[in-house]
Scaffold this active site. Structure first.
Site, short mmCIF file in Angstrom:
data_model
loop_
_atom_site.label_atom_id
_atom_site.label_comp_id
_atom_site.label_asym_id
_atom_site.label_seq_id
_atom_site.Cartn_x
_atom_site.Cartn_y
_atom_site.Cartn_z
CB SER A 108 73.38 20.02 1.49
OG SER A 108 73.52 21.12 2.30
CE1 TYR A 131 71.10 23.11 8.58
CE2 TYR A 131 71.89 23.61 6.44
CZ TYR A 131 72.02 23.12 7.78
OH TYR A 131 73.25 22.51 8.16
CB THR A 157 68.98 20.09 9.33
OG1 THR A 157 69.25 19.04 8.50
CG2 THR A 157 70.16 20.28 10.56
CE LYS A 232 72.00 15.39 8.96
NZ LYS A 232 72.70 16.41 9.28
CG HIS A 256 75.22 19.77 11.65
ND1 HIS A 256 74.05 19.96 11.54
CD2 HIS A 256 76.08 20.12 10.76
CE1 HIS A 256 74.27 20.75 10.37
NE2 HIS A 256 75.32 20.65 9.99
N GLY A 310 78.72 11.21 5.79
CA GLY A 310 79.28 12.49 5.74
C GLY A 310 80.51 12.64 4.94
C1 FNR Z 1 77.62 18.65 7.07
N1 FNR Z 1 76.36 18.24 7.69
C2 FNR Z 1 75.17 18.92 7.20
N2 FNR Z 1 74.28 18.74 7.50
C3 FNR Z 1 72.90 19.10 7.19
O1 FNR Z 1 71.80 18.82 7.63
N3 FNR Z 1 73.01 20.08 6.19
C4 FNR Z 1 74.26 20.15 5.76
O2 FNR Z 1 74.31 21.29 4.58
C5 FNR Z 1 75.42 19.69 6.41
N4 FNR Z 1 76.58 20.22 5.80
C6 FNR Z 1 77.73 19.57 6.15
C7 FNR Z 1 79.13 19.86 5.63
C8 FNR Z 1 80.11 19.28 6.04
C9 FNR Z 1 81.52 19.47 5.46
C10 FNR Z 1 79.89 18.28 6.95
C11 FNR Z 1 81.24 17.48 7.18
C12 FNR Z 1 78.79 17.87 7.64
C13 FNR Z 1 76.14 17.23 8.62
C14 FNR Z 1 76.13 15.80 7.93
O3 FNR Z 1 74.81 15.81 7.30
C15 FNR Z 1 76.10 14.60 8.86
O4 FNR Z 1 75.45 14.85 10.08
C16 FNR Z 1 77.63 14.23 9.36
O5 FNR Z 1 78.63 14.88 8.30
C17 FNR Z 1 77.96 12.92 9.65
O6 FNR Z 1 79.21 12.71 10.16
P1 FNR Z 1 80.31 12.07 9.70
O7 FNR Z 1 80.07 10.90 8.80
O8 FNR Z 1 80.92 13.32 8.70
O9 FNR Z 1 81.47 11.98 10.69
#
Ligand code: FNR
Length: 364
Positions: A108, A131, A157, A232, A256, A310
């Site tokens: 990330s 980002y 993203t 994404k 997300h 995630g």
């Molecule tokens: C995320 N996600 C996320 N996505 C991204 O592009 N950059 C990020 O920094 C983050 N940070 C983040 C923190 C936390 C705590 C969560 C739960 C999620 C989204 C992540 O990449 C992903 O899309 C989801 O977590 C997928 O869903 P599940 O597996 O958590 O249900």
């Protein structure tokens, strides 16, 4: 001592016990009424499997490639922020676990550990999530540091021009941890964050994320890196087509983890629409709500090349550090392997659309 978990879901309770409430809520929560958060899970449960019998499944091969990089199974680690809130070793532990499972971790942009630290901790294939900062020079420097340090792709993203309304974080007045990557780059922005009320993360995102981003900006991204770019956060066939026309190298169907816009559909229910629009021109990856090997199998049957995990990874990290992350990924791999055996699919190529039936489809 708590019993060893036997499935991925059981790590959530262990994480709840291990973490301060503010951090657990941050990891577990979704946006607003969390309708999409529930739907991401429940939509998988409405899909039925159509196994085939009398196929030789004495050898199962789950290996695949993503952007040409071979991985042991189509299960990769999603970019999630702030791993040091879960465990002191943070993203270094996650990266080592990914390497030991022979899979790809997407680091990330909001990692606690610096890209250099993660890169030197193991020599696995890694992707870097981006980002875009209002100050483009900050993002450009990060992308170039990732490229210099051997990351193999940028995961851009695009579903977060602002942060979604995560009410647990607002209530808990969630803090914005220090991020090593930004040391010396962005201190003024971070130190002037207001926020005795509400979520400081939200304040951080509002202050720094570029909410003017549009399709044109892919040209800028391509001008600062030679790495392939995955986009994404795509949920519609319209945007999938645009992304392919714009020249991305892959698409991640994602809401997300239901943390941005509540009432978006479960990702698994829009996967097929995206896959059809893309027509095989670039790989399609999906994430959101994947908690079982059967979920991975369903995503592959509906056309995904691979999936990203995630929250379960963070729960594994919180519960047991590197070993917990490895355990989560290995459990999903083992379940996928069993699902393939019980469905008559010795390789991933054997998994086809005919192995899954959506609730809306007639019985044939
Ligand atoms: C995320 N996600 C996320 N996505 C991204 O592009 N950059 C990020 O920094 C983050 N940070 C983040 C923190 C936390 C705590 C969560 C739960 C999620 C989204 C992540 O990449 C992903 O899309 C989801 O977590 C997928 O869903 P599940 O597996 O958590 O249900």
């Amino acid at each position: 001592m708590a019993p060893e978990p036997v499935n991925v879901n059981e790590f959530k309770e262990l994480a709840r016990q291990a973490l301060p409430k503010m951090y657990f809520d941050y990891y577990a929560g979704g946006a607003e009424d969390e309708n999409t958060l529930r739907e991401n899970i429940e939509a998988y449960q409405r899909i039925r499997l159509r196994p085939r019998v009398l196929v030789d499944v004495s050898r199962i091969d789950m290996s695949t490639t993503v952007l040409g990089y071979k991985i042991s199974a189509p299960i990769m680690i999603a970019p999630t922020a702030y791993h040091q809130l879960a465990h002191p070793e943070g993203e270094v532990a996650t990266a080592r676990a990914a390497a030991s499972c022979d899979t790809i971790m997407v680091l990330s942009y909001m990692s606690n550990c610096a890209v250099e630290e993660v890169a030197s901790s193991c020599n696995a294939v890694r992707f870097y999530q981006l980002y875009v900062n209002k100050r483009r020079d900050v993002s450009a420097q990060l992308v170039q540091r990732a490229e210099r340090n051997g990351f193999k792709a940028i995961v851009w993203t695009v579903d977060a021009p602002r942060l979604g309304r995560r009410e647990a974080d607002i209530r808990n007045k969630m803090v914005a941890p220090q991020l090593k990557n930004f040391e010396g780059l962005m201190s003024a922005e971070v130190h002037t964050l207001r926020g005795d009320d509400g979520s400081k993360l939200e304040a951080f995102a509002r202050k720094t994320f570029d909410d003017s981003l549009c399709w044109e900006d892919l040209k800028w991204l391509r001008s600062i890196t030679n790495l392939p770019i995955l986009i994404k956060g795509v949920l519609t066939h319209e945007d999938a087509r645009k992304a392919v026309e714009a020249g991305v190298h892959g698409i991640v169907v994602s809401n997300h983890g239901a943390r941005q816009l509540d009432h978006t559909p479960a990702t698994i229910s829009v996967l097929e629409e995206v896959v059809q629009a893309v027509g095989g021109k670039v790989p399609v990856i999906v994430d959101g709500g994947i908690r079982r090997g059967t979920d991975v199998f369903k995503a592959l049957a509906l056309g995904a090349q691979a999936v990203l995990i995630g929250r379960p990874v963070i729960y594994g990290l919180a519960a047991m550090g590197q070993r917990g992350v490895k355990s989560v990924v290995e459990m999903l791999k083992n379940e996928l392997e069993l699902t393939m055996a019980l469905s008559g699919c010795p390789t991933l190529e054997h998994i086809t659309r005919s192995h899954a039936k959506m609730a809306s489809e007639p019985v044939n």
